[in-house]
Write a protein that holds these residues in place. Structure first.
Motif, PDB file in Angstrom:
ATOM      1  N   LYS A  92     -14.393  16.190  -6.914  1.00  0.00           N
ATOM      2  CA  LYS A  92     -14.553  17.263  -7.932  1.00  0.00           C
ATOM      3  C   LYS A  92     -13.923  18.714  -7.518  1.00  0.00           C
ATOM      4  CE  LYS A  92     -17.080  14.780 -10.751  1.00  0.00           C
ATOM      5  NZ  LYS A  92     -16.775  14.609 -12.150  1.00  0.00           N
ATOM      6  N   ARG A  93     -13.726  19.324  -8.457  1.00  0.00           N
ATOM      7  CA  ARG A  93     -13.287  20.674  -7.997  1.00  0.00           C
ATOM      8  C   ARG A  93     -14.371  21.563  -7.573  1.00  0.00           C
ATOM      9  NH1 ARG A  93     -11.219  25.958 -10.518  1.00  0.00           N
ATOM     10  NH2 ARG A  93     -13.288  26.056 -11.728  1.00  0.00           N
ATOM     11  N   GLU A 120      -3.265  18.915  -8.800  1.00  0.00           N
ATOM     12  CA  GLU A 120      -3.939  18.417  -9.779  1.00  0.00           C
ATOM     13  C   GLU A 120      -3.756  17.100 -10.405  1.00  0.00           C
ATOM     14  OE1 GLU A 120      -5.110  21.368 -12.689  1.00  0.00           O
ATOM     15  OE2 GLU A 120      -6.705  20.278 -13.361  1.00  0.00           O
ATOM     16  N   GLU A 148      -7.772  28.061  -3.873  1.00  0.00           N
ATOM     17  CA  GLU A 148      -7.807  27.916  -5.150  1.00  0.00           C
ATOM     18  C   GLU A 148      -7.158  26.751  -5.871  1.00  0.00           C
ATOM     19  OE1 GLU A 148     -10.272  31.244  -4.072  1.00  0.00           O
ATOM     20  OE2 GLU A 148      -7.900  30.560  -3.642  1.00  0.00           O
ATOM     21  N   GLU A 149      -6.096  26.374  -5.344  1.00  0.00           N
ATOM     22  CA  GLU A 149      -4.936  25.450  -5.845  1.00  0.00           C
ATOM     23  C   GLU A 149      -5.277  24.031  -5.498  1.00  0.00           C
ATOM     24  OE1 GLU A 149      -1.482  28.590  -5.811  1.00  0.00           O
ATOM     25  OE2 GLU A 149      -0.815  26.644  -6.530  1.00  0.00           O
ATOM     26  N   TYR A 150      -5.278  23.070  -5.958  1.00  0.00           N
ATOM     27  CA  TYR A 150      -5.296  21.682  -5.452  1.00  0.00           C
ATOM     28  C   TYR A 150      -4.226  21.419  -4.358  1.00  0.00           C
ATOM     29  CZ  TYR A 150      -8.516  20.386  -9.199  1.00  0.00           C
ATOM     30  OH  TYR A 150      -9.701  20.313 -10.281  1.00  0.00           O
TER      31      TYR A 150
END
Ligand code: GRF
Length: 202
Positions: A92-93, A120, A148-150
Motif C-alpha cells: 500500500k502507499r 507506480e 513521496e515517489e514510488y
C-alpha cells in the motif's frame, strides 16, 4: 537504538529474515518494536505474534479518509517508540504525512535494480515480467529510502541476481526473493552501524 516498525502485506518472509538477524545480533542496537499489516490474515502478523511482538492490523478501509488513517499509524508508531520504519512486502502507499515524519528513517525493498523497473504499479510479479520482457541478463534487489515517489529514494544497498535462459517471471521472482532475504538484514546492519557511528561522533 533502532526501534523498528515493520510494515508488510503478505507472507512476511522478508520480515522473518530481519527478525532472525535481530535475534542473532546481526543488526547492532536494533529491536522490532511493532509489526503492522493492512491484511488481517497476513503471514507477517502470525510470525510477529509467534515471537510475542506487538502486531496490529491497520488498513485504510477502517478509516473514513487517508488523514485519519495517517493519524492512527502515527499514534501506533509513537505509542511503541518507533524511530525507524521498514517496509517489507508492503503493497500500500504510505500516507505522505508518515513519509514526511520519517524522512531518512524509512526504507523499502524492491525486487529489481532501481532505478530500472520501478515506479507506480511495478510490484510483485509485474516487476519480473518487465525484466524478462526487457531482455535483461541481470536483475536484483534494492533497499532504498522512501520518499513521496514510488521506488525513488536514495539507494542503501543493491545486490545483483542473474536472469537465466528460460527463466519465467516466477522462477526469477524466487531467485530474487532469496537475495532479498540476505540483502535486507545487510542493509539494516549498514544503517545501524552508520547511526551508531554518528551518535558516537556527537
Ligand atoms: C515479494 O514480492 C518481494 O519481492 C517484495 O515483497 C514480496 C515479499 O513479501 N519485496 P514477503 O516479505 O514474503 O511478505
Amino acid at each position: 537504538m533502532l526501534n523498528i516498525a515493520v510494515f508488510g502485506s503478505g507472507a512476511g518472509s522478508n520480515f522473518q529474515s530481519i527478525l532472525t538477524a535481530v535475534q542473532q545480533g546481526g543488526i547492532p542496537g536494533a529491536r522490532i518494536a511493532l509489526v503492522v499489516s493492512n491484511n488481517s490474515g497476513a503471514g507477517i502478523l502470525g510470525i510477529a505474534r509467534a515471537s510475542a511482538l506487538p502486531a496490529i492490523h491497520l488498513s485504510q478501509k477502517q478509516f473514513p479518509d487517508e488523514g485519519s488513517f495517517a493519524l492512527a499509524i502515527r499514534a501506533a508508531l509513537d505509542a511503541h517508540g518507533v524511530n525507524f520504519v521498514v517496509l517489507a512486502g508492503y503493497m500500500k502507499r504510505v500516507p505522505p504525512e508518515i513519509v514526511a515524519a520519517y524522512r531518512g528513517r524509512m526504507v523499502n525493498i524492491h525486487p529489481a535494480l532501481l532505478p530500472r523497473h520501478g515506479g507506480e504499479g511495478m510490484y510483485g510479479i509485474r516487476v519480473h515480467e518487465a525484466v524478462i520482457r526487457a531482455g535483461e541478463t541481470v536483475s536484483g534487489a534494492t533497499v532504498h529510502y522512501v520518499d513521496e515517489e514510488y521506488d525513488h529514494g536514495a539507494v542503501v544497498l543493491q545486490r545483483t541476481v542473474p536472469v537465466m535462459p528460460g527463466d519465467t517471471p516466477a522462477s526469477l521472482a524466487a531467485r530474487v526473493l532469496e537475495t532479498e532475504h540476505a540483502l535486507y538484514p545487510e542493509a539494516l546492519r549498514k544503517i545501524a552501524l552508520e547511526s551508531a557511528a554518528r551518535l558516537t561522533q556527537t
